[in-house]
Design a protein around this motif. Structure first.
Motif, PDB file in Angstrom:
ATOM      1  N   GLY A  30       0.812  -1.213   0.000  1.00 10.52           N
ATOM      2  CA  GLY A  30       0.000   0.000   0.000  1.00 10.52           C
ATOM      3  C   GLY A  30       0.841   1.258   0.000  1.00 10.52           C
ATOM      4  O   GLY A  30       0.516   2.234  -0.691  1.00 10.52           O
ATOM      5  N   LEU A  31       1.929   1.246   0.775  1.00 15.21           N
ATOM      6  CA  LEU A  31       2.812   2.412   0.827  1.00 15.21           C
ATOM      7  C   LEU A  31       3.453   2.669  -0.533  1.00 15.21           C
ATOM      8  O   LEU A  31       3.585   3.826  -0.962  1.00 15.21           O
ATOM      9  CB  LEU A  31       3.899   2.190   1.883  1.00 15.21           C
ATOM     10  N   ILE A  32       3.839   1.594  -1.207  1.00 17.47           N
ATOM     11  CA  ILE A  32       4.488   1.745  -2.509  1.00 17.47           C
ATOM     12  C   ILE A  32       3.496   2.229  -3.559  1.00 17.47           C
ATOM     13  O   ILE A  32       3.818   3.083  -4.402  1.00 17.47           O
ATOM     14  CB  ILE A  32       5.132   0.405  -2.935  1.00 17.47           C
ATOM     15  N   ILE A  33       2.270   1.717  -3.511  1.00 18.57           N
ATOM     16  CA  ILE A  33       1.240   2.193  -4.439  1.00 18.57           C
ATOM     17  C   ILE A  33       0.993   3.684  -4.221  1.00 18.57           C
ATOM     18  O   ILE A  33       0.867   4.467  -5.180  1.00 18.57           O
ATOM     19  CB  ILE A  33      -0.062   1.403  -4.255  1.00 18.57           C
ATOM     20  N   ALA A  34       0.917   4.095  -2.955  1.00 15.52           N
ATOM     21  CA  ALA A  34       0.703   5.515  -2.639  1.00 15.52           C
ATOM     22  C   ALA A  34       1.871   6.360  -3.145  1.00 15.52           C
ATOM     23  O   ALA A  34       1.670   7.454  -3.709  1.00 15.52           O
ATOM     24  CB  ALA A  34       0.541   5.694  -1.134  1.00 15.52           C
ATOM     25  N   LEU A  35       3.090   5.878  -2.960  1.00 15.05           N
ATOM     26  CA  LEU A  35       4.272   6.589  -3.461  1.00 15.05           C
ATOM     27  C   LEU A  35       4.218   6.706  -4.975  1.00 15.05           C
ATOM     28  O   LEU A  35       4.534   7.769  -5.543  1.00 15.05           O
ATOM     29  CB  LEU A  35       5.543   5.852  -3.033  1.00 15.05           C
ATOM     30  N   GLY A  36       3.802   5.637  -5.638  1.00 13.36           N
ATOM     31  CA  GLY A  36       3.690   5.660  -7.090  1.00 13.36           C
ATOM     32  C   GLY A  36       2.694   6.697  -7.567  1.00 13.36           C
ATOM     33  O   GLY A  36       2.911   7.382  -8.573  1.00 13.36           O
ATOM     34  N   MET A  37       1.592   6.832  -6.828  1.00  9.71           N
ATOM     35  CA  MET A  37       0.576   7.829  -7.203  1.00  9.71           C
ATOM     36  C   MET A  37       1.116   9.244  -7.076  1.00  9.71           C
ATOM     37  O   MET A  37       0.912  10.086  -7.959  1.00  9.71           O
ATOM     38  CB  MET A  37      -0.655   7.657  -6.310  1.00  9.71           C
TER      39      MET A  37
END
Length: 293
Positions: A30-37
């Motif tokens: 989830g943290l990585i997806i948020a960073l990607g966004m």
């Protein structure tokens, strides 16, 4: 809880899947997806500045795109995993249990951008040209969430980039006969050895992003960058999807739906790129002829 790349001499020890804050577990995925966004939005804004557009508009677009991209990614995954979710309907809204498909996110984002363009009276193709670079950044970073989750890997390989993961860390449904017949035991722990397809796709998308950035100032018409994205991403996904062991299949067949969709998008992009190129050449010829007259 380690991951090894034996032929590269790399071993990452004690790599967990989540971080605990105040007793509440937050998945690295989830943290990585948020960073990607966040990084994807930053890239889109940078592209907008390079092409003289209103950057504030892209914040509004990003907020809507992110919401409906996540919804689209979940719907896509649930539809093509309906055999499971039809028996466990309560799990449909359980995003913490995993299950997001990138193509669903792309479809959700494209539809949202189309609606946004009509409401704001903007060119959809220009928005898509700008946003696709941001989308690629999100995909490049987001794929590393699969790395932490020990998922979205390929079948057995003994190639240079072969990745070893403890067997107990992966879902049994992702293990093939080939993988199981090549188990490696190290220090009493059984490891599977597979293609790191998340890495392949991340690197492929990075190269595609560089191409789009270089072509941006030389593009000939709105929509050209978006079509190049569909072509480039589709080509990469066609072969990478063929390596994966967790494919979503088209109903009643053994055809990987994302691989099939990738092939269709590649053909679609090629046809339109050729058609638009032909129309531009014809228009230039008409203008030259008119000047001579």
């Amino acid at each position: 809880m380690d991951i090894r790349f034996p032929h590269l001499g790399i071993e990452i020890a004690h790599l967990g899947k989540e971080i605990s804050i105040g007793g509440f577990g937050i998945a690295y995925y989830g943290l990585i997806i948020a960073l990607g966004m966040v990084c994807g939005y930053t890239m889109a804004v940078w592209q907008a500045k390079r092409t003289g557009q209103n950057t504030e508009m892209y914040l509004d677009l990003a907020l809507w795109d992110i919401v409906f991209a996540v919804i689209g990614a979940r719907i896509y995954y649930v539809i093509f995993s309906w055999g499971y979710y039809s028996e466990h309907p309560a799990e449909i809204l359980n995003l913490r249990g995993g299950g997001l498909a990138i193509y669903g996110g792309v479809i959700g984002g494209v539809v949202t951008t189309l609606v946004f363009a009509r409401i704001r009276k903007q060119s959809f193709l220009q928005l898509a040209d700008t946003a696709c670079a941001g989308l690629l950044v999100g995909q490049i970073i987001g794929r590393w969430g699969n790395f932490f989750n020990r998922e979205a890997f390929g079948d057995y390989t003994n190639g240079l980039f072969a990745m070893q993961i403890p067997r107990e860390d992966v879902r049994a449904s992702d293990l093939t006969d080939s993988i199981m017949s090549h188990l490696v035991t190290i220090g009493g722990t059984e490891y599977i050895q597979v293609h790191p397809t998340f890495l392949y796709e991340s690197v492929w998308n990075l190269v595609l992003l560089l191409v789009l950035v270089l072509v941006t100032k030389k593009k000939q018409y709105h929509g050209q960058l978006f079509l190049l994205y569909l072509l480039g991403y589709g080509l990469g996904r066609v072969w990478i999807e063929g390596l994966r062991t967790d494919q979503l299949l088209l109903f009643g067949t053994k055809l990987p739906v994302s691989q099939l969709l990738s092939g269709i998008l590649v053909l679609f992009a090629i046809v339109l790129l050729i058609r638009m190129g032909w129309k531009r050449r014809k228009k230039r010829q008409t203008e030259v002829t008119a000047k001579r007259l």
